[in-house]
Design a protein around this motif. Sequence first.
Motif, short mmCIF file in Angstrom:
data_model
loop_
_atom_site.label_atom_id
_atom_site.label_comp_id
_atom_site.label_asym_id
_atom_site.label_seq_id
_atom_site.Cartn_x
_atom_site.Cartn_y
_atom_site.Cartn_z
N SER A 140 -5.40 -53.51 45.83
CA SER A 140 -5.96 -54.87 45.76
C SER A 140 -5.99 -55.51 47.14
O SER A 140 -6.97 -56.16 47.53
CB SER A 140 -5.14 -55.73 44.80
OG SER A 140 -5.33 -55.34 43.47
N ILE A 143 -8.76 -54.04 49.16
CA ILE A 143 -10.07 -54.55 48.73
C ILE A 143 -10.33 -55.92 49.33
O ILE A 143 -11.41 -56.18 49.90
CB ILE A 143 -10.12 -54.62 47.19
CG1 ILE A 143 -10.13 -53.21 46.59
CG2 ILE A 143 -11.35 -55.41 46.72
CD1 ILE A 143 -9.90 -53.20 45.08
N HIS A 146 -10.93 -55.75 52.99
CA HIS A 146 -12.28 -55.24 53.27
C HIS A 146 -13.30 -56.37 53.21
O HIS A 146 -14.19 -56.48 54.08
CB HIS A 146 -12.64 -54.13 52.28
CG HIS A 146 -13.94 -53.48 52.57
ND1 HIS A 146 -14.08 -52.43 53.45
CD2 HIS A 146 -15.22 -53.73 52.11
CE1 HIS A 146 -15.35 -52.06 53.51
NE2 HIS A 146 -16.05 -52.84 52.71
N ILE A 160 -15.92 -57.21 41.27
CA ILE A 160 -14.75 -56.36 41.51
C ILE A 160 -14.02 -56.20 40.19
O ILE A 160 -13.65 -57.18 39.53
CB ILE A 160 -13.83 -56.99 42.58
CG1 ILE A 160 -14.55 -56.96 43.94
CG2 ILE A 160 -12.50 -56.24 42.66
CD1 ILE A 160 -13.82 -57.70 45.03
N VAL A 223 -13.52 -49.43 41.75
CA VAL A 223 -12.95 -50.74 42.11
C VAL A 223 -13.94 -51.88 41.91
O VAL A 223 -13.56 -53.05 41.85
CB VAL A 223 -12.42 -50.76 43.56
CG1 VAL A 223 -11.34 -49.71 43.74
CG2 VAL A 223 -13.54 -50.56 44.57
N LEU A 237 -13.46 -46.65 49.97
CA LEU A 237 -12.57 -47.48 50.78
C LEU A 237 -11.69 -46.66 51.71
O LEU A 237 -11.08 -47.20 52.64
CB LEU A 237 -11.67 -48.34 49.88
CG LEU A 237 -12.31 -49.55 49.19
CD1 LEU A 237 -11.36 -50.10 48.15
CD2 LEU A 237 -12.66 -50.63 50.21
#
Length: 554
Positions: A140, A143, A146, A160, A223, A237
Motif C-alpha cells: 500500500s 502504491i 508511486h 485502486i 493492485v 510496480l
Amino acid sequence: MTLTDLSIAANAKMLPIQEVADRAGIPEEALETYGKYKAKIDIASLPPAVKQGQVVLVTAISPTPAGEGKSTVTVGLADAFKQLGESVMVALREPSLGPVMGVKGGATGGGFAQVLPMEDINLHFTGDIHAITTANNALSALIDNHLHQGNELELDPRRITWKRVLDMNDRALRNVTVGLGGPSQGVPREDGFDITVASEIMAVLCLAESLDDLKERLAQMLVGYTYDREPVTVRDLGAAGALTLLLKDAFKPNLVQTIEGTPAIIHGGPFANIAHGCNSLMATKAARRLADVVVTEAGFGADLGAEKFMHIKSRQGGFDPDAVVIVATVRALKMHGGVDKNALKEADADAVRRGMVNLAKHVDTIRQFGIEPVVALNRFVTDTEAELAEVMEWAKAEDVAIALTDVWEKGGTGGLELAKLVQQELEKPKNFSRLYEPTDSVEEKLRVIVQRVYGGADVQLTDKAKKQLAEIQKFGWDALPLCMAKTQYSLSDQPKLLGRPEGFTVTIREIIPKLGAGFLVCLTGDIMTMPGLPKQPAALNMDISDNGNAVGLF
C-alpha cells in the motif's frame, strides 16, 4: 475448580520442541527453534519424500455463533490415531487476533484436545500474521508513493483495488481517506482496511509451494487499473522481491504439539467465510511427507471450508482428501430446529429432530464429492440422552457412520471410536470427484455451488457484479475457481435462514479477481472483509497475572 481451556493448557507438561521434531522425523538441520516449544520447519532441509500420507479433512455443520468444537475434534482425532499406533500429524490454521479479541475465540482446540503453547499460538505466535500485515501495507505504501512520485504507470487513484489490513476487528477502518494534509502528504484518495486474514497475501502464502512460486504469485496480484482501465499488478510496480523478502520466514511452517505430544503443524490462517479457510499447502504437504495420516480442518461448515478445500486447496496441491469427518453438536442442531441461541442449554429433543435437516445436507454435500463422511457428534455436558439418541437413530436410519465424541474431557481416548471409523474409510477405495472444472463459465460454477452445495434454487448477479464479470472475461481471468464469501450461519446467503432452506436465490454483489491466489472472490449478502467487535468483546475479560500468565484467554 472449574476447568477451562486456559487452565488445562497451563497445567499441561510440554515436550521440548526438539523431541517433538525427533518423533516426527524432522532432522535438526531443518528445525529453527523459537524458544523451548515452538519451531519453524525449513522444508528444503527435510529428507526426500518417501511417502504421501493420507489426508483426513474435518469439517462441520452450519455453526452457532459460539462455534462447535471443530478444531477440538481435529486435535482429539489426531491424538486418538496416535493412541491407535498410527504415524499421525495434525495441520491447523493460525488464529487471528480479531476473533480472539472478539467473540469466537482462538483456534487451538479445547479442553484436553489442544495444541500447545496455547497462549502463544492465540496471540502473536511466531509473527507470521504480523509479517503478512507488514507485507500487505508495504505494498500500500509503495502504491501511494508511486502516485506521489509522478505516477509513471498512470494508475487511476479511483480504481485502486488494493486495501490496507490490520489483524483486528475494527469496523471504523472499513472506509478511510488517505493522503490528506497538502501536496507533501501524498495524493488524497479513498481507501479502506480488511482484516489481515482476508488479505490476498495470506491466500498466496497458503497456496504457494516454493519461494519461487510465492514470488511469482505475489507479482501477479492485481493492485488496480490505469486511467485507460488496464490492469496494474505488483510486477508492474516492481515490488514482488521486497514482499517475498518480508515473507521469507513466515513462509516456513510452524511446529508445535498437542497436549498428548502429537506433532502439530500450524501455518496460515485465511477465514472461511471471506477467504478459502484452509491452512497452508506447505504445512499439509510437509505433514504428508512425515506421517502416514494427516488430520486437517477447513473453516466453518462443509458449505464453506470443505467446498473450498475440494475446489481450491486440494486441486492446487494435486491431492484428494481420503476421508471426511463432519462435526455436529446437539446445541447447533437445536438452533437449526428453531431454538433461540440463548436457550440452547435447555433440553429439547424435538428441536434436535427438526434441526437434523442441516446435518443431512452437509452429509449430502460430501457424498456428492464421492466420499462417505463420518459424523463426529461432539458431546457437551448439557446434552441429554434423549437428544443424543435422536442423532444416533437418524444416522442409523440414513446409513451414516457416527461416533459420539468426547475429546474435550478425555482427549484422544474420547476420540477412539471416531478414529476407528475413519480408519475403516481410509481402507476403502476412493471415488472422489470435484463438482466443477475451472474452465466452466463463472455462471456455471456459481450455479453448481449454489444448487448442489447450498441446496438453493438459483443465483443472480447485481449490476455491479455483472460489470465486474464482463471485465474479468475481457482479461481472460474467468477460468479460475471461485472463493465464495458467504455467511457461515446459513446454507443460504441470509444468516437467519437456518436449518435447510430451499428455493432461495443467492445474490452475488461483487466479484473480485485475486490473480496471485488464483481464484475469484464472490461476495454475497452483507459479508464484511473487515469484521466488527461485539458489544462485549472477549478482550474485556483478559488480563495478565503478577507472574506474567494470561488471564481470561478462554
